[in-house]
Scaffold this active site. Structure first.
Site, mmCIF file in Angstrom:
data_model
loop_
_atom_site.group_PDB
_atom_site.id
_atom_site.type_symbol
_atom_site.label_atom_id
_atom_site.label_comp_id
_atom_site.label_asym_id
_atom_site.label_seq_id
_atom_site.Cartn_x
_atom_site.Cartn_y
_atom_site.Cartn_z
ATOM 1 N N TYR A 69 -14.540 8.797 18.531
ATOM 2 C CA TYR A 69 -13.486 9.146 18.266
ATOM 3 C C TYR A 69 -12.722 8.076 17.961
ATOM 4 O O TYR A 69 -11.535 7.267 16.994
ATOM 5 C CB TYR A 69 -12.925 10.466 18.495
ATOM 6 C CG TYR A 69 -12.679 11.362 17.700
ATOM 7 C CD1 TYR A 69 -12.389 12.032 16.102
ATOM 8 C CD2 TYR A 69 -14.212 12.472 18.051
ATOM 9 C CE1 TYR A 69 -12.805 12.975 16.007
ATOM 10 C CE2 TYR A 69 -14.872 13.560 17.301
ATOM 11 C CZ TYR A 69 -13.692 13.426 15.990
ATOM 12 O OH TYR A 69 -14.139 14.777 15.596
ATOM 13 N N GLN A 103 -6.574 17.952 4.889
ATOM 14 C CA GLN A 103 -7.792 17.939 6.165
ATOM 15 C C GLN A 103 -8.095 16.460 7.022
ATOM 16 O O GLN A 103 -8.296 16.704 7.824
ATOM 17 C CB GLN A 103 -8.982 17.998 5.415
ATOM 18 C CG GLN A 103 -9.182 19.438 4.616
ATOM 19 C CD GLN A 103 -10.305 19.417 3.283
ATOM 20 O OE1 GLN A 103 -11.395 20.240 3.464
ATOM 21 N NE2 GLN A 103 -9.604 19.605 2.162
ATOM 22 N N ASP A 106 -6.045 11.352 10.426
ATOM 23 C CA ASP A 106 -5.983 10.289 9.924
ATOM 24 C C ASP A 106 -4.570 9.940 10.570
ATOM 25 O O ASP A 106 -3.724 9.146 10.742
ATOM 26 C CB ASP A 106 -6.394 8.742 10.058
ATOM 27 C CG ASP A 106 -6.037 9.367 8.250
ATOM 28 O OD1 ASP A 106 -4.627 9.968 7.818
ATOM 29 O OD2 ASP A 106 -6.625 9.343 7.550
ATOM 30 N N HIS A 121 -6.654 20.476 10.081
ATOM 31 C CA HIS A 121 -7.972 20.248 10.986
ATOM 32 C C HIS A 121 -7.024 19.477 11.986
ATOM 33 O O HIS A 121 -8.138 18.582 12.759
ATOM 34 C CB HIS A 121 -9.169 19.521 10.608
ATOM 35 C CG HIS A 121 -9.491 20.029 9.035
ATOM 36 N ND1 HIS A 121 -10.698 19.422 8.307
ATOM 37 C CD2 HIS A 121 -10.156 21.187 8.888
ATOM 38 C CE1 HIS A 121 -11.052 20.342 7.541
ATOM 39 N NE2 HIS A 121 -10.638 21.602 7.778
ATOM 40 N N CYS A 133 -4.179 24.239 31.853
ATOM 41 C CA CYS A 133 -3.150 23.110 31.920
ATOM 42 C C CYS A 133 -2.478 23.116 30.413
ATOM 43 O O CYS A 133 -0.905 23.512 29.733
ATOM 44 C CB CYS A 133 -2.562 22.620 32.700
ATOM 45 S SG CYS A 133 -3.320 21.166 31.654
ATOM 46 N N CYS A 150 -7.432 14.806 32.198
ATOM 47 C CA CYS A 150 -5.910 15.447 31.939
ATOM 48 C C CYS A 150 -4.998 14.657 32.869
ATOM 49 O O CYS A 150 -5.934 14.580 34.754
ATOM 50 C CB CYS A 150 -5.870 16.851 32.153
ATOM 51 S SG CYS A 150 -4.032 17.716 31.813
ATOM 52 N N CYS A 153 -4.046 18.030 34.858
ATOM 53 C CA CYS A 153 -4.856 18.803 36.010
ATOM 54 C C CYS A 153 -6.410 17.918 36.344
ATOM 55 O O CYS A 153 -6.992 18.413 37.211
ATOM 56 C CB CYS A 153 -5.179 19.674 36.018
ATOM 57 S SG CYS A 153 -5.761 20.196 33.926
ATOM 58 N N ASN A 216 -10.103 13.231 -7.858
ATOM 59 C CA ASN A 216 -11.638 12.857 -7.518
ATOM 60 C C ASN A 216 -12.345 11.676 -7.736
ATOM 61 O O ASN A 216 -11.581 11.634 -9.630
ATOM 62 C CB ASN A 216 -12.701 13.597 -7.286
ATOM 63 C CG ASN A 216 -13.304 14.000 -5.918
ATOM 64 O OD1 ASN A 216 -14.076 13.072 -5.897
ATOM 65 N ND2 ASN A 216 -12.658 14.385 -4.940
ATOM 66 N N ALA A 234 -8.148 7.673 -6.371
ATOM 67 C CA ALA A 234 -6.363 8.216 -6.035
ATOM 68 C C ALA A 234 -5.514 6.511 -6.127
ATOM 69 O O ALA A 234 -4.917 7.204 -6.657
ATOM 70 C CB ALA A 234 -6.814 9.389 -4.448
#
Ligand code: BJW
Length: 253
Positions: A69, A103, A106, A121, A133, A150, A153, A216, A234
Site C-alpha cells: 500500500y 471503487q 486514490d 472501497h 479505540c 495507532c 493505543c 471503457n 476515458a
C-alpha cells in the site's frame, strides 16, 4: 486519440439529464499511471489477492501488505487526476444533482474538484486502528515505520480500505444505491464490473429507468446492460462527449 462515436441518445441524455450519477473504477486512473487490477498487466496478474487484499492475508503478514500500500500511495502521490476525472467534475458542476460513486481509493476525484464523492472501497490515505479505540489516522508517504501503530493505543493500524469478504461501509453503499435509483443518467467508467456489490449499482440505475452509458477500453459484463458503450480511453472519451453536449447538461439552453 480514437474517434468517439456515441449514439445520438447519449448526447441527448448528457444534455437533458438533471440527475446524474457515475460509477468509476481503476480504469479511470490508468491514464494517471496507476495500475488496474484485472486484465493484461493488471495487479492480480502479478500478485496474489489473498495475500494483499484480504484480512487473513494482512494478519498473516502486515508488513508485506503495508509495504504494498505504501508503494501504491507513493505512485498516487507522485501523480494526480487526469482529464477523465476533470470531465466528471465538470459534469457535476453542470448537473442539478450529481453523485460520484467510486471503487477507487486514490482520492483523485476530490482532487479534481468532484464534491459529492462516495468511496465504496475506502481511501488509501486513511489508516484505521484494529484495536478497540476506533481511531482513524491520515498517513503521508513514506511511512516512518512498517507496520504503523495507532498513536492513541499502540495497536496495529490497517489501511482503511475494503478487502474481499468485508462489507462495504453502510453509508457509502446506501448512498450509492440511492443515487443509482434516483438518477436519469448513469455513467459507468473504467470498471470491469466484476466486483460485487459495486457492479450491481448500474443494474439498480437501469431498473429505475436511467440511461446507462459505459466508457471503457473494452467490453465488460455491464456492456449488455448499457444503453450505449463508448470504447476508448476515458481521458479521451469523456472530454469529447462533454464537448459534444457542451453547455446544456442538466440545464436546457
Ligand atoms: C479503462 C482504461 C482507460 C483500463 N479508460 N477504461 C462469487 C460471486 C459473486 C460475488 C462473490 C463471489 N465470491 C466472492 C464474492 C464477493 C466479492 C466479489 O465480488 N468477488 C468477485 C471478484 C467474484 N466481493 C467482496 O468481497 C466485497 N464485499 C462483500 O461482498 O461483502 C459481503 C459481506 C457482507 C456482510 C458481511 C461480510 C461480507 C468487497 C470487495 C472489495 C474489493 N476490494 C478491492 C481491493 C481493495 C481496494 C484497493 O486496494 O484498491 O477493490 S479488489 C479491486 O477490485 C479493488 C477495486 O476497487 C475492485 C474493482 O476493480 P475495478 O475498479 O473494476 O478495476 P479492474 O482492474 O477490474 O477493471 C479496470 C477496467 O478499466 C477494465 O474494464 C479495463 O478495460 C478498463 N480500462 N484502462 C477507460 N484508460
Amino acid at each position: 486519440m480514437s474517434e468517439v462515436e456515441p449514439r445520438a441518445e447519449t448526447i441527448d441524455a448528457l444534455r437533458g439529464s438533471r440527475r446524474v450519477a457515475a460509477l468509476t473504477g481503476a480504469g479511470i486512473s490508468a491514464e494517471s499511471g496507476l495500475e488496474t487490477f484485472r486484465g493484461k498487466g493488471g495487479i492480480w496478474e502479478k500478485y496474489d489477492f489473498n495475500k494483499l487484499a484480504t484480512l487473513e492475508g494482512f494478519l498473516e503478514d502486515p508488513c508485506l501488505v503495508w509495504s504494498w500500500y505504501d508503494e501504491r500511495r507513493l505512485g498516487i502521490y507522485n501523480s494526480g487526476p487526469n482529464m477523465a476525472h476533470e470531465a466528471l467534475a465538470e459534469l457535476e458542476a453542470r448537473a442539478d444533482e450529481f453523485a460520484l460513486i467510486t471503487q477507487n481509493i486514490d482520492g483523485y476525484h476530490r482532487e479534481a474538484g468532484s464534491r459529492n464523492v462516495i468511496e465504496l472501497h475506502g481511501n488509501i490515505w486513511r489508516a484505521r486502528c484494529m484495536g478497540g479505540c476506533q481511531t482513524i489516522e491520515f498517513r503521508e508517504v513514506p511511512l516512518s515505520t512498517v507496520p504503523p501503530l495507532c498513536k492513541r493505543c499502540g495497536e496495529l493500524l490497517r489501511p482503511d480500505v475494503v478487502w474481499f469478504g468485508e462489507p462495504l461501509p453502510t453509508d457509502a453503499i446506501d448512498r450509492g444505491l440511492a443515487a443509482a435509483a434516483a438518477c436519469d443518467l448513469m455513467l459507468v467508467v473504467g470498471t470491469s464490473g466484476t466486483v460485487q456489490p459495486a457492479a450491481s449499482i448500474p443494474v439498480y440505475a437501469k431498473r429505475s429507468g436511467a440511461y446507462v452509458l459505459e466508457v471503457n477500453t473494452e467490453p465488460t459484463p455491464l456492456s449488455k446492460l448499457a444503453d450505449d458503450s463508448v470504447y476508448g480511453k476515458a481521458g479521451d472519451v469523456l472530454p469529447a462527449l462533454l464537448e459534444m453536449a457542451r453547455g446544456r447538461c442538466g440545464h436546457d439552453g
